[in-house]
Design a protein around this motif. Structure first.
Motif, mmCIF file in Angstrom:
data_model
loop_
_atom_site.group_PDB
_atom_site.id
_atom_site.type_symbol
_atom_site.label_atom_id
_atom_site.label_comp_id
_atom_site.label_asym_id
_atom_site.label_seq_id
_atom_site.Cartn_x
_atom_site.Cartn_y
_atom_site.Cartn_z
ATOM 1 N N ILE A 65 -52.475 7.372 38.381
ATOM 2 C CA ILE A 65 -53.848 6.840 38.369
ATOM 3 C C ILE A 65 -54.840 7.996 38.487
ATOM 4 C CG2 ILE A 65 -55.541 5.487 39.679
ATOM 5 C CD1 ILE A 65 -53.245 3.616 40.484
ATOM 6 N N SER A 66 -54.574 8.863 39.448
ATOM 7 C CA SER A 66 -55.472 9.988 39.678
ATOM 8 C C SER A 66 -55.575 10.860 38.430
ATOM 9 C CB SER A 66 -54.942 10.793 40.873
ATOM 10 O OG SER A 66 -55.626 11.981 40.996
ATOM 11 N N GLU A 69 -57.507 9.021 35.595
ATOM 12 C CA GLU A 69 -58.950 8.888 35.840
ATOM 13 C C GLU A 69 -59.677 10.224 35.718
ATOM 14 O OE1 GLU A 69 -60.686 6.161 36.103
ATOM 15 O OE2 GLU A 69 -58.991 4.784 36.145
ATOM 16 N N ARG A 70 -59.029 11.296 36.170
ATOM 17 C CA ARG A 70 -59.723 12.596 36.079
ATOM 18 C C ARG A 70 -59.809 13.058 34.621
ATOM 19 N NH1 ARG A 70 -55.662 16.834 36.517
ATOM 20 N NH2 ARG A 70 -57.017 18.471 37.311
ATOM 21 N N GLU A 73 -62.581 10.931 33.003
ATOM 22 C CA GLU A 73 -63.932 11.394 33.358
ATOM 23 C C GLU A 73 -64.306 12.641 32.545
ATOM 24 O OE1 GLU A 73 -64.513 13.474 37.013
ATOM 25 O OE2 GLU A 73 -66.346 12.389 37.472
ATOM 26 N N TYR A 105 -53.062 4.019 32.742
ATOM 27 C CA TYR A 105 -52.574 5.180 33.499
ATOM 28 C C TYR A 105 -51.063 5.365 33.359
ATOM 29 C CZ TYR A 105 -51.337 1.795 37.188
ATOM 30 O OH TYR A 105 -50.804 0.745 37.894
#
Lengths: 358, 86
Positions: A65-66, A69-70, A73, A105
């Motif tokens: 997920i991290s 998402e990064r 972005e 993800y």
């Protein structure tokens, strides 16, 4: 059941939306394998969905997920800037495929891949470096790899296909307002990209999850001519046949087994070429991967090892001297290319990819 | 009050979680329903008073307890640099 079989069962459940129960899983081994083949988040998702709780699985999901998402972005910042400046670009690979997955993800990507139309390339590069603060990072496998201070890598292309100029024309003129290929070209690009990876000795299970989604939307008849132009008819049949076997739609043919062995041997070698080419954060492992490459690389470089593996320590010494007295990085890259060619010539030929193997 | 943009709220593994996207997934906070709602309200730019009012409509709980819990959660989030004052 071996970890390999468990992993294949997990992928089947994911793709076919089925349930099963799991017990006696060697979590560490399973996730090591899943990680090497870039499907660890899917493995974690399926296990959790089937009531199997594991710390490693939870960590995999959080990490995925991290990571997603990064990258999302960073990609959104790039797209905003490019749109403001009327740059023609296409998002390729992961970012254009993730939306088909049950959760975006779950489609692991290590970086962002963007192709910019040639006439906008310098301007786009200038925006990336001067406005968004990306710096140029040396890369052996990509045209230009940019990296920002948060460690986001962007593979920044002006060509669709590195080193395969004769196939480039198939993808020209595909820039559009959606900033990604249409379904047919997404499938075509996935094929050619897979072929290029296989030539380099890389083939992951993630490739087949992507293929599963992409082939649902493709109009095969409409792209038959392009597949022929790309010399990928055999490869197209072979990867789809392997996927059908993976899904249990049919028994494994000899060629399917060859692909299966190739994938899992690649995992065993821990993606040797990637590991050596990508600068690892762990300096000790980076040093050792340079100094003592895996046996698969060594036997490609020194065929005598196929007959006498006992000579491996001597060959490490011979190699060490050669590396010390050469342009080290280039030496290692050439060595990998040579070993991949030698070790994989059979499968390259069997899948009809000889024209790619330059 | 604002939310640190490094943090996003996701639903995964049957829980609502806060993920720090700059930290490779190494920093995770699991949220219960109330704390998830508080996080969402703060993201929408609501003040502490507005949040308490909204929560009182949503949950059938003692007002004093809710105020105490909300303040405590907001304080914790500020300490962890997940929320910050304007």
């Amino acid at each position: 059941m071996t970890s390999k079989d468990t992993l294949k069962q997990i992928l089947r459940l994911y793709l076919k939306d089925e349930k099963s129960s799991f017990s006696d899983i060697n979590d560490k081994e399973l996730f090591w394998l899943a990680n090497a083949l870039n499907v660890s988040a899917i493995a974690a998702y399926v296990l959790n969905d089937n009531g199997y709780k594991s710390d490693i699985a939870s960590k995999c999901i959080y990490k995925a997920i991290s990571n997603y998402e990064r990258l999302k972005e960073a990609r959104s910042n790039i797209e905003e800037l490019f749109n403001e400046n009327s740059i023609k670009y296409l998002n390729i690979k992961g970012s254009s495929i993730a939306k088909y997955y049950k959760e975006p993800y779950l489609r692991y990507s290590s970086d962002i891949d963007i192709v910019v139309e040639k006439r906008d390339y310098d301007k786009a590069l200038d925006l990336m470096t001067n406005t968004l603060g990306y710096a140029n990072k040396q890369s052996a496998l990509h045209e230009i790899t940019l990296v920002n201070k948060e460690g986001i890598n962007v593979d920044f292309h002006s060509n669709f296909l590195l080193d395969q100029d004769k196939y480039e024309e198939v993808f020209n003129n595909q820039f559009n307002e959606n900033h990604e290929f249409n379904d047919n070209y997404k499938y075509l690009f996935h094929l050619v990209h897979g072929a290029m990876h296989l030539i380099r000795g890389q083939m992951e299970l993630r490739y087949f999850i992507d293929l599963f989604y992409l082939r649902k939307n493709v109009d095969r008849l409409a792209i038959k001519e392009e597949i022929n132009k790309l010399d990928l008819s055999s490869f197209d049949n072979a990867v789809n046949s392997y996927l059908d076997s993976l899904l249990d739609f049919k028994d494994y043919s000899e060629k399917d087994k060859e692909i299966d062995d190739f994938i899992f041997n690649y995992a065993k070698d821990e993606g040797a070429s990637n590991r050596v080419l990508n600068n690892s954060d762990n300096k000790i492992s980076y040093f050792f991967s340079h100094a003592f490459p895996p046996f698969s690389i060594m036997k490609g470089k020194y065929p005598i090892l196929k007959k006498c593996p006992i000579l491996l320590p001597i060959m490490y010494i011979v190699r060490l001297f050669k590396v010390l007295f050469s342009r080290r990085r280039q030496y290692v890259i050439n060595e990998i290319k040579e070993s991949v060619k030698n070790n994989n010539s059979n499968i390259i030929e069997d899948l009809g990819l000889s024209t790619y193997n330059k | 009050m604002k939310v640190n943009s490094d943090y996003i709220l996701k639903h995964a593994l049957d829980s609502d979680i806060l993920v720090n996207i700059k930290n490779n997934g190494n920093f995770i906070i699991k949220l219960n329903d109330t704390s998830r709602d508080i996080f969402n309200y703060v993201s929408e730019g609501k003040s502490k008073e507005e949040i308490i009012e909204l929560l009182l409509k949503d949950y059938d709980v003692n007002k004093e307890t809710l105020i105490k819990d909300t303040e405590s959660f907001i304080k914790e989030m500020i300490e962890k640099k997940i929320f910050f004052n304007d």
